[in-house]
Design a protein around this motif. Structure first.
Motif, short mmCIF file in Angstrom:
data_model
loop_
_atom_site.label_atom_id
_atom_site.label_comp_id
_atom_site.label_asym_id
_atom_site.label_seq_id
_atom_site.Cartn_x
_atom_site.Cartn_y
_atom_site.Cartn_z
N VAL A 222 5.36 -0.76 -6.60
CA VAL A 222 4.16 -0.05 -6.17
C VAL A 222 3.24 0.14 -7.37
O VAL A 222 3.71 0.43 -8.47
CB VAL A 222 4.53 1.34 -5.59
N LYS A 223 1.92 -0.03 -7.14
CA LYS A 223 0.99 0.28 -8.22
C LYS A 223 0.09 1.42 -7.79
O LYS A 223 -0.15 1.65 -6.60
CB LYS A 223 0.19 -0.96 -8.61
N SER A 224 -0.44 2.10 -8.78
CA SER A 224 -1.39 3.18 -8.50
C SER A 224 -2.36 3.28 -9.67
O SER A 224 -2.04 2.91 -10.79
CB SER A 224 -0.63 4.49 -8.32
N GLY A 225 -3.55 3.79 -9.38
CA GLY A 225 -4.54 3.97 -10.44
C GLY A 225 -5.13 2.64 -10.86
O GLY A 225 -5.26 1.73 -10.05
N TYR B 286 -4.33 8.70 -3.66
CA TYR B 286 -3.66 9.79 -4.37
C TYR B 286 -3.36 9.38 -5.80
O TYR B 286 -3.12 8.21 -6.08
CB TYR B 286 -2.34 10.15 -3.67
N ASP B 287 -3.34 10.36 -6.68
CA ASP B 287 -3.10 10.08 -8.10
C ASP B 287 -1.59 10.03 -8.37
O ASP B 287 -1.02 10.93 -8.96
CB ASP B 287 -3.78 11.17 -8.94
N LEU B 288 -0.97 8.94 -7.93
CA LEU B 288 0.47 8.82 -8.14
C LEU B 288 0.81 8.67 -9.62
O LEU B 288 1.90 9.02 -10.05
CB LEU B 288 1.04 7.60 -7.39
#
Lengths: 411, 496
Positions: free
Chosen positions: A147-150, A160-162
């Motif tokens: 999973v990637k975030s940001g 959401y800021d994971l």
């Protein structure tokens, strides 16, 4: 207990995913480590396998002009900091090094561990912690999914800021594989303003005055009589209240004078220049006085800045403790002379308006018998448990490290 | 019109009894159900979208918020939280079958603690209201969205708002110390406080910027800062946007972090000058405003550095403010950029993407091409320091097809932002506006994990559904494990 050497040593993100997916199918609990430098923090775990990220390393992006750096999670922090220094840049939040405090050599630790532990140093008040500088992450959840975030830009509210959400989760939500951080120019110079001989209470007032001024004080700490001899080679003659100023030379000089005027009611101000100032703050950062080679319990306590000294005064009536203060008095490092006294400490924290305490050093048997991390009230604990279950439904990632294991809630 | 979640016919049919039940919880004027009075709430600042809510509730106490949410949770009624309604992405757009929970009565400053540099307020207090409460002592609250006179701090939390100051002083997420949040099941939780960092998972980080999908904020603790000793601004004109962009990069590379660094392109400069008469140079392609704040000696020193860098990059105009009045004039045009563009076009759509700074010339060139393709003009204001673009797409809603063209143009700009390494939204949020573009940035697995975070807070998807995520999935479905691996990895490694 975990075995000695790590067994799973992936070299690619896909291998991390395969390893976690395998563990999920086999319902095999994993201990997640980088270099293992902070392994002794948290509740001891019952894990069958160790997943080491140490071989997943290397910079993946560094653009000094854009103030951005990304690296695989297992990249040694010292290597990253060296590259940054070559470009006159740094992590503004100056990640602390737990090594010496935990009886290990300094300079071990990875960028993944840095975020997983949400490291910060004395500049936390002004500059924030790792959470405030992370821009993006890639990770593998307990479902065995990448999973990637940001992203890689400073301003981003897409979803959401994971990335920040995983800061300080100690490997219990997901295995970080890549971390993207904001970096900043290194200050041209620094100096430390020192007031000698203040009581803890007067020091708190002085630090508050300084931090509330326009002097742009970067860090404020108070080093009482009992610890003063263990900083900068014993050159602090008395209890020292220290305030760090950073920036361009003329600006630092000007602010030093202004601060001296402001603090005159507390006594004369002395000055530590660049090199000595840097040494002092690194020692404050790494809790030098309590890096004593023992396993005497050490607590890291965060309360409102004005309350730290009141907390310590209250605790002294109950137990033998040694303490010093960072973050304007709000970060209290406590070394207990005997037991951990988790209950008494947490009662005292409630009495000063709240905060939290983490037992960052203690023998395993002690860590097993007390709440290492601050226990949460019912609804908050339930929410945290639901969040854990959404990332790691089977509970294979560092199980029990932050909170004691409970039966999972029904789906 | 974007497709919103199908209204629940059963809820619509029960409207009368729901209104009566809510009146038991929030007495007096706190429940509004007359169409004429609900009209004021049918849209936020993204006025292209309008929808009447089921009913409007304006609670006054935390207990009421908790009871309203518990009631809605128990009865399967959707809830849309709303602050001041200044969202530009439709975050507070009502739903036909949802309670609109308006937090404007939570408007008190609860505690000013100068010694700890913390202020505790209710969520309906405006952003500027916090600064007003502490400015007599020389303090201020740093994040400064352009709408700061009107937007509420609760809304700032929902959108993780930024502003001109965010380059140096951070966004909302970096300036919030604590929250009290009521979850959809009525549970009240406290995150953080006057102390730093979380004792467990950083739920404060997840809440900030969550666009009202995770909980309702009922109390906020923010940190305040002492006002810098002085602030001065330089107004710098460049013959091309490339040279202006290079100057921004050089300033940052020199280790200078300005308090604010804003860029405007030619159309924006002209519109602003016609409106506020700030004496902007009209013969330049890009105008940079660089503000330095701090001790006077430092500001003087750094301004000289900035001037030198500007000259090296071919600046044709450089003016440095000599008084507070002049500094304010420099900013007047930039701050009025949106209304001034509003004067030259019947309507405009404000986009909000972020890019790596070095990609600015490429993105501006791309926008010019897209402008021709879509047949619409665009003016640009840009938080140059942090790469946050605000293209203003000019259109006329009365001309058939122009709104659709403007939206298509906007979507293409955001796709371009993502393509060069940027993101879909820098500070306005996804809302309904950019919902369908989320797959440009995230794959299905990424989005599923985000939705699972939602499930931890709100399993029934009752809070603000239809926002942020292009499609909703049931939490039970998201909870299933799909693991395709299973072979022992690294079989050649010796084991105990």
């Amino acid at each position: 207990m975990t075995s000695g050497d790590p067994h799973l040593r992936p070299t690619t993100e896909d291998q991390v995913r395969d390893a976690v997916a395998w563990a999920a199918v086999e319902k095999t609990p994993l201990e997640i480590v980088g270099h293992g430098s902070k392994r002794a923090i948290g509740r001891p775990m019952q894990t069958a396998e160790t997943l080491s990220l140490a071989d997943l390393n290397g910079l993946t992006l560094y653009e000094p002009d854009e103030l951005v750096l990304a690296a695989w999670a297992g990249t040694p922090l010292v290597e990253i900091e060296k590259v940054l220094a070559e470009n006159n840049q740094r992590f503004e939040f100056e990640p602390m090094d737990y090594g010496p405090l935990l009886g290990e050599e300094p300079g071990r630790g990875t960028i993944g561990g840095m975020l997983a532990a949400n490291l910060a140093g004395p500049r936390r008040l002004k500059a924030g912690a790792a959470r405030d500088h992370v821009l993006g992450i890639r990770c593998v959840t307990g479902r065995g999914e990448i999973v990637k975030s940001g992203g890689r830009v400073v301003k981003n509210v897409t979803g959401y800021d994971l990335s920040k959400g995983l800061a300080g989760s100690w490997g219990t939500l997901a295995v970080l594989t890549e971390v993207t951080m904001k970096v900043l120019p290194r200050a041209q110079t620094e100096a430390t303003s020192v007031l000698f001989g203040l009581t803890d209470s007067d020091a708190t007032a002085a630090m508050s005055l300084a931090m509330g001024s326009s002097g742009e004080v970067a860090s404020a700490a108070h080093l009482p009589e009992s610890v003063k001899g263990r900083f900068i080679d014993g050159q602090l003659p008395r209890a020292a209240t220290v305030l760090r100023l950073e920036g361009f030379g003329p600006s630092v000089d000007y602010r030093f004078e202004r601060l001296a005027q402001l603090l005159a009611p507390f006594g004369p101000t002395e000055r530590l220049d660049d090199a000595q100032s840097r040494q002092l703050w690194q020692e404050v950062r790494d809790v030098k006085p309590f890096a004593d080679g023992t396993m005497r319990p050490v607590w890291r306590v965060s309360v409102a800045p004005m309350e730290g000294h009141a907390l310590v005064a209250a605790l002294r009536l109950k137990a033998g403790i040694d303490a010093f203060y960072d973050w304007q008095g709000g970060l209290v490092w406590l070394r207990m002379e005997a037991g951990a006294d988790a209950v008494g400490l947490r009662q005292a924290i409630r009495a000063v308006g709240g905060g939290h305490a983490t037992l960052v050093r203690a023998a395993p048997e002690l860590r097993r018998s007390v709440d290492v991390f601050q226990p949460q009230p019912g609804p908050l604990a339930a929410l945290s448990a639901r969040l854990k279950a959404e990332f790691d439904p089977i509970g294979i990632l560092n199980p029990g490290r932050m909170a004691a294991l409970k039966a999972p809630e029904p789906a | 019109m974007l497709k919103m979640p199908e209204p629940d016919a059963d809820v619509l049919a029960r409207r009368k009894s729901i209104v009566a039940d809510l009146r038991d919880i929030v007495p007096g004027e706190g429940v509004v159900d007359a169409t004429s009075e609900m009209r004021a709430f049918e849209t936020d600042a993204l006025t292209a979208y309008r929808q009447m809510p089921l009913v409007v509730v304006l609670p006054e106490t935390v207990e009421q918020v908790s009871r309203v949410l518990r009631y809605c949770h128990k009865n399967g009624i959707r809830v849309v939280p709303r602050g001041s309604g200044t969202s530009l992405s439709g975050g507070a757009l009502p739903l036909a079958d949802a309670v609109l929970l308006v937090m404007s009565r939570f408007n008190r400053v609860l505690d000013i603690d100068y010694a700890n540099r913390a202020v505790v307020v209710q969520p309906g207090v405006t952003n500027l209201g916090i600064t007003h409460a502490v400015q007599d002592e020389g303090f201020y609250y740093a994040p400064d969205p352009s709408s700061q006179i009107a937007c509420s701090i609760g809304g700032n939390i929902a959108e993780n708002s930024g502003g001109v100051h965010s380059l140096k002083y951070g966004l909302t997420t970096n300036n919030v110390l604590g929250l009290e949040v009521v979850l959809i099941n009525g549970d009240k939780v406290r995150l953080g406080g006057k102390h730093l960092d979380s004792e467990g998972y950083d739920l404060l980080a997840l809440m900030t910027g969550s666009e009202g999908l995770l909980g309702v904020v009922t109390e906020v603790t923010v940190r305040i800062l002492q006002k810098p000793e002085t602030a001065r601004a330089a107004l710098i004109g460049f013959p091309t946007s490339e040279t202006a962009g290079q100057c921004v990069a050089d300033i940052i590379a020199a280790g200078i972090i300005p308090g604010g660094m804003e860029m405007m392109d030619r159309p924006a400069i002209h519109a602003a000058e016609d409106f506020v008469h700030a004496d902007y140079p009209l013969d330049v392609e890009a105008l940079l405003i660089v503000e330095l704040d701090g001790p006077e000696a430092e500001v003087d020193f750094l301004l000289a550095e900035v001037e030198a860098l500007a000259l090296r990059n071919g600046a044709t105009t450089i003016r440095v403010s000599k008084s507070e009045e002049e500094r304010a004039t420099f900013w007047a045009g930039r701050k009025a950029a949106f209304p001034s563009v509003g004067r030259i076009s019947p309507d405009y759509l404000c986009m909000d993407g972020t890019i790596p700074r070095k990609e600015l010339p490429r993105v501006l060139a791309g926008m010019r091409e897209l402008s021709e393709i879509h047949g619409l003009r665009v003016a640009n204001v840009f938080h140059a320091g942090d790469g946050n673009l605000h293209p203003l797409i000019l259109y006329d809603a009365n001309k058939p097809g122009e709104l659709a063209a403007a939206e298509a143009f906007g979507a293409d700009i955001l796709r371009l932002c993502v393509k060069v390494g940027g993101v879909l939204t820098g500070e306005h949020g996804v809302g309904v506006e950019k919902r369908e573009l989320m797959p440009e940035m995230f794959n299905e697995i990424d989005l599923d994990q985000q939705m699972r975070v939602k499930c931890a807070f709100d399993e029934k998807h009752l809070l603000n559904p239809g926002k942020v995520f292009p499609q909703l999935r049931r939490c039970a479905e998201l909870g299933r494990m799909h693991i395709h691996a299973g072979a022992m990895p690294f079989p050649d490694i010796p084991r105990f």
